[in-house]
Scaffold this motif. Structure first.
Motif, PDB file in Angstrom:
ATOM      1  N   SER A   1      -8.250  12.460  -9.217  1.00 51.13           N
ATOM      2  CA  SER A   1      -7.833  11.725  -8.023  1.00 51.13           C
ATOM      3  C   SER A   1      -6.479  11.067  -8.213  1.00 51.13           C
ATOM      4  CB  SER A   1      -8.884  10.670  -7.663  1.00 51.13           C
ATOM      5  OG  SER A   1     -10.108  11.266  -7.347  1.00 51.13           O
ATOM      6  N   ILE A   2      -6.315  10.371  -9.329  1.00 53.10           N
ATOM      7  CA  ILE A   2      -5.035   9.703  -9.591  1.00 53.10           C
ATOM      8  C   ILE A   2      -3.922  10.731  -9.757  1.00 53.10           C
ATOM      9  CG2 ILE A   2      -3.772   8.201 -11.170  1.00 53.10           C
ATOM     10  CD1 ILE A   2      -5.821   6.675  -9.607  1.00 53.10           C
ATOM     11  N   ASP A   3      -4.232  11.853 -10.442  1.00 58.04           N
ATOM     12  CA  ASP A   3      -3.251  12.935 -10.615  1.00 58.04           C
ATOM     13  C   ASP A   3      -2.701  13.401  -9.268  1.00 58.04           C
ATOM     14  OD1 ASP A   3      -2.669  13.508 -13.260  1.00 58.04           O
ATOM     15  OD2 ASP A   3      -4.442  14.746 -13.559  1.00 58.04           O
TER      16      ASP A   3
ATOM     17  N   PHE B   1       0.830  -1.204   0.000  1.00 53.83           N
ATOM     18  CA  PHE B   1       0.000   0.000   0.000  1.00 53.83           C
ATOM     19  C   PHE B   1       0.865   1.256   0.000  1.00 53.83           C
ATOM     20  CE2 PHE B   1      -2.067   3.293   2.629  1.00 53.83           C
ATOM     21  CZ  PHE B   1      -3.190   3.544   1.855  1.00 53.83           C
ATOM     22  N   ILE B   2       0.535   2.194  -0.924  1.00 55.28           N
ATOM     23  CA  ILE B   2       1.268   3.455  -1.003  1.00 55.28           C
ATOM     24  C   ILE B   2       0.439   4.596  -0.410  1.00 55.28           C
ATOM     25  CG2 ILE B   2       2.330   5.155  -2.545  1.00 55.28           C
ATOM     26  CD1 ILE B   2       2.938   2.813  -4.476  1.00 55.28           C
ATOM     27  N   ASP B   3      -0.786   4.802  -0.941  1.00 48.78           N
ATOM     28  CA  ASP B   3      -1.593   5.912  -0.461  1.00 48.78           C
ATOM     29  C   ASP B   3      -2.972   5.857  -1.115  1.00 48.78           C
ATOM     30  OD1 ASP B   3      -2.227   8.153   1.008  1.00 48.78           O
ATOM     31  OD2 ASP B   3      -0.717   9.451   0.083  1.00 48.78           O
ATOM     32  N   SER B   4      -3.879   6.703  -0.612  1.00 47.30           N
ATOM     33  CA  SER B   4      -5.220   6.786  -1.190  1.00 47.30           C
ATOM     34  C   SER B   4      -5.683   8.238  -1.206  1.00 47.30           C
ATOM     35  CB  SER B   4      -6.209   5.941  -0.373  1.00 47.30           C
ATOM     36  OG  SER B   4      -6.295   6.450   0.954  1.00 47.30           O
ATOM     37  N   PHE B   5      -6.730   8.496  -2.000  1.00 44.18           N
ATOM     38  CA  PHE B   5      -7.289   9.846  -2.094  1.00 44.18           C
ATOM     39  C   PHE B   5      -8.786   9.733  -2.322  1.00 44.18           C
ATOM     40  CE2 PHE B   5      -8.668  13.612  -4.396  1.00 44.18           C
ATOM     41  CZ  PHE B   5      -8.118  14.630  -3.638  1.00 44.18           C
ATOM     42  N   TYR B   6      -9.568  10.514  -1.562  1.00 43.72           N
ATOM     43  CA  TYR B   6     -11.027  10.454  -1.640  1.00 43.72           C
ATOM     44  C   TYR B   6     -11.616  11.743  -2.213  1.00 43.72           C
ATOM     45  CZ  TYR B   6     -10.870   6.336   1.362  1.00 43.72           C
ATOM     46  OH  TYR B   6     -10.618   5.080   1.867  1.00 43.72           O
ATOM     47  N   THR B   7     -12.727  11.587  -2.920  1.00 44.25           N
ATOM     48  CA  THR B   7     -13.532  12.717  -3.383  1.00 44.25           C
ATOM     49  C   THR B   7     -14.992  12.391  -3.121  1.00 44.25           C
ATOM     50  OG1 THR B   7     -11.961  13.158  -5.175  1.00 44.25           O
ATOM     51  CG2 THR B   7     -14.125  14.199  -5.331  1.00 44.25           C
ATOM     52  N   THR B   8     -15.739  13.345  -2.573  1.00 46.27           N
ATOM     53  CA  THR B   8     -17.150  13.124  -2.271  1.00 46.27           C
ATOM     54  C   THR B   8     -17.996  14.266  -2.805  1.00 46.27           C
ATOM     55  OG1 THR B   8     -16.644  11.882  -0.250  1.00 46.27           O
ATOM     56  CG2 THR B   8     -18.845  12.814  -0.425  1.00 46.27           C
TER      57      THR B   8
ATOM     58  N   TRP C   1     -21.917  10.691  -4.595  1.00 42.80           N
ATOM     59  CA  TRP C   1     -20.806   9.972  -5.186  1.00 42.80           C
ATOM     60  C   TRP C   1     -19.661   9.972  -4.189  1.00 42.80           C
ATOM     61  CZ3 TRP C   1     -22.869   7.784  -9.182  1.00 42.80           C
ATOM     62  CH2 TRP C   1     -23.871   8.460  -9.880  1.00 42.80           C
ATOM     63  N   ILE C   2     -19.156   8.832  -3.854  1.00 44.14           N
ATOM     64  CA  ILE C   2     -17.939   8.697  -3.065  1.00 44.14           C
ATOM     65  C   ILE C   2     -16.932   7.986  -3.958  1.00 44.14           C
ATOM     66  CG2 ILE C   2     -16.898   7.732  -0.985  1.00 44.14           C
ATOM     67  CD1 ILE C   2     -19.788   7.530   0.151  1.00 44.14           C
ATOM     68  N   THR C   3     -15.782   8.582  -4.146  1.00 42.29           N
ATOM     69  CA  THR C   3     -14.773   7.933  -4.978  1.00 42.29           C
ATOM     70  C   THR C   3     -13.484   7.764  -4.173  1.00 42.29           C
ATOM     71  OG1 THR C   3     -13.577   9.838  -5.928  1.00 42.29           O
ATOM     72  CG2 THR C   3     -15.724   9.301  -6.879  1.00 42.29           C
ATOM     73  N   CYS C   4     -12.745   6.735  -4.523  1.00 41.30           N
ATOM     74  CA  CYS C   4     -11.452   6.505  -3.890  1.00 41.30           C
ATOM     75  C   CYS C   4     -10.448   6.042  -4.930  1.00 41.30           C
ATOM     76  CB  CYS C   4     -11.551   5.464  -2.789  1.00 41.30           C
ATOM     77  SG  CYS C   4      -9.975   5.201  -1.907  1.00 41.30           S
ATOM     78  N   ALA C   5      -9.307   6.689  -4.941  1.00 43.34           N
ATOM     79  CA  ALA C   5      -8.168   6.257  -5.755  1.00 43.34           C
ATOM     80  C   ALA C   5      -7.108   5.715  -4.801  1.00 43.34           C
ATOM     81  CB  ALA C   5      -7.606   7.423  -6.560  1.00 43.34           C
ATOM     82  N   MET C   6      -6.418   4.681  -5.212  1.00 41.77           N
ATOM     83  CA  MET C   6      -5.432   4.041  -4.345  1.00 41.77           C
ATOM     84  C   MET C   6      -4.262   3.537  -5.178  1.00 41.77           C
ATOM     85  SD  MET C   6      -6.078   0.993  -1.556  1.00 41.77           S
ATOM     86  CE  MET C   6      -6.465  -0.283  -2.775  1.00 41.77           C
ATOM     87  N   LEU C   7      -3.082   3.702  -4.648  1.00 40.23           N
ATOM     88  CA  LEU C   7      -1.862   3.203  -5.289  1.00 40.23           C
ATOM     89  C   LEU C   7      -1.277   2.081  -4.455  1.00 40.23           C
ATOM     90  CD1 LEU C   7      -0.031   6.496  -6.358  1.00 40.23           C
ATOM     91  CD2 LEU C   7      -1.501   5.042  -7.756  1.00 40.23           C
ATOM     92  N   VAL C   8      -0.910   0.996  -5.142  1.00 41.28           N
ATOM     93  CA  VAL C   8      -0.342  -0.180  -4.478  1.00 41.28           C
ATOM     94  C   VAL C   8       0.799  -0.707  -5.333  1.00 41.28           C
ATOM     95  CG1 VAL C   8      -0.776  -2.560  -3.752  1.00 41.28           C
ATOM     96  CG2 VAL C   8      -2.537  -0.822  -3.395  1.00 41.28           C
ATOM     97  N   ARG C   9       1.906  -1.071  -4.711  1.00 42.74           N
ATOM     98  CA  ARG C   9       2.966  -1.782  -5.420  1.00 42.74           C
ATOM     99  C   ARG C   9       2.800  -3.265  -5.112  1.00 42.74           C
ATOM    100  NH1 ARG C   9       6.999   1.048  -3.909  1.00 42.74           N
ATOM    101  NH2 ARG C   9       6.860   2.375  -5.757  1.00 42.74           N
ATOM    102  N   TYR C  10       2.367  -4.012  -6.130  1.00 47.11           N
ATOM    103  CA  TYR C  10       2.097  -5.436  -5.921  1.00 47.11           C
ATOM    104  C   TYR C  10       3.385  -6.219  -5.740  1.00 47.11           C
ATOM    105  CZ  TYR C  10       0.640 -10.233  -6.782  1.00 47.11           C
ATOM    106  OH  TYR C  10       0.430 -11.586  -6.668  1.00 47.11           O
TER     107      TYR C  10
END
Length: 328
Positions: free
Chosen positions: A234-236, A182-189, A319-328
């Motif tokens: 969000s990803i940006d 897990f790297i990080d996440s970002f939410y938009t509502t 609308w609830i959105t979540c972007a998340m970055l993960v290094r598998y």
């Protein structure tokens, strides 16, 4: 430095597979031609429960057993269980508690259920990762996303009944000193239009009233053109925060609701379309689990490899959105 890695991912779905022709025939009898709709949404097959023995909970239990077996672990090795669903079989007791019993978990396990609609499994992953990092007593988490969606759709609604499928996904997270996870996440509502999609349509307090027959999903068609812009913003922001760019992402596991989300995002992000994993033509739209079923299929096919950076994104709840970055 302690990181939270994905140890294993598994999927369970019912055996019954239904192809588009069934729905074409079904709606033709209602005087509706949905051929263009199914093609536009990128649907072909989906798994649908067709017996009285399966539901959200049983699928989640089966996915949990499969992922534990795959990882060579037992229920007693799990410290945290989160079960996320829009359509839980039970609200009392928590479904996570029933999973705990089914896998013979230990007494010290923390069990909890959550519901953030279609973005739920990403949110649960985020919760679990941060919780494990902050707890000295916990090493592993079991995250389950499952939805028995088909039974709750109106058979006259072409925007839900032919598009959704029934499936479950389970992920084991664990602490590691490896450079991954897990790297990080970002939410938009945006809660401006909270009533576009409701279940039960009548409200839970009215479900016992005999004259009420409006108990299934109430889905108001909406213009989803904003969705791709939400995803990009969000990803940006996540990439900028971590000094990364779109070229640093190996794979995108986004909501599988509709193919245009995948195609449009690739175009908007100006990245190779092949980096976006799409399985909505095989599973239908499975709700909360859909981004992780995409990951599962990417791993299974040999596309997603250890060390790859994966971007997750989904939207739910008007609308609830979540972007998340993960290094598998």
């Amino acid at each position: 430095m302690t990181n939270i890695k994905i140890r294993e991912v598994e999927v369970y779905h019912p055996e019954n597979q239904v192809r588009n022709q069934y729905y074409l025939d079904h709606f033709n009898r209602q005087g509706k031609d949905i051929d263009r709709l199914l093609k536009a949404f990128g649907k072909d097959k989906r798994y649908i429960i067709n017996n009285a023995d399966e539901n959200t909970l049983t699928m989640g239990i089966e996915a949990s057993k499969k992922v534990l077996d795959k990882a060579g672990l037992k229920g007693e090795d799990i410290d945290l269980i989160i079960f996320t669903s829009q359509f839980p079989e039970y609200t009392i007791p928590p479904q996570s508690l029933m999973v705990h019993e089914a896998i013979k978990g230990k007494a010290e396990t923390f069990c909890t259920d959550s519901n953030t609609d279609c973005v739920g499994m990403i949110v649960a992953f985020d919760y679990a990762s941060r919780y494990l990092k902050g707890s000295d007593n916990m090493k592993r988490a079991l995250i389950i996303g499952a939805d028995y969606m088909s039974v709750h759709c109106r058979e006259e609604d072409e925007y839900t009944y032919p598009l959704f499928g029934d499936s479950a996904c389970a992920v084991i997270l664990e602490k590691t000193e490896e450079d991954c996870g897990f790297i990080d996440s970002f939410y938009t509502t945006n809660s401006e239009y909270p009533d576009i999609v409701k279940f039960p349509a009548c409200g839970a307090s009215k479900t016992y009233e005999s004259e009420i027959n409006d108990r299934k999903v109430d889905w108001t068609p909406f213009d989803g053109s904003f969705i791709i812009q939400y995803a990009k913003e969000s990803i940006d922001k996540l990439l900028q925060k971590h000094s990364m760019n779109f070229n640093d992402i190996n794979w995108f596991c986004f909501s599988q609701f509709a193919l245009p989300i995948i195609d449009g995002s690739a175009e908007k992000f100006e990245v190779n379309r092949e980096k976006f994993i799409y399985v909505g033509d095989k599973y239908g739209y499975t709700g909360t689990s859909s981004p992780f079923i995409a990951l599962y299929e990417g791993i299974k096919s040999g596309q997603v490899k250890r060390g790859d950076n994966v971007a997750f994104w989904s939207i739910g709840g008007n609308w609830i959105t979540c972007a998340m970055l993960v290094r598998y």
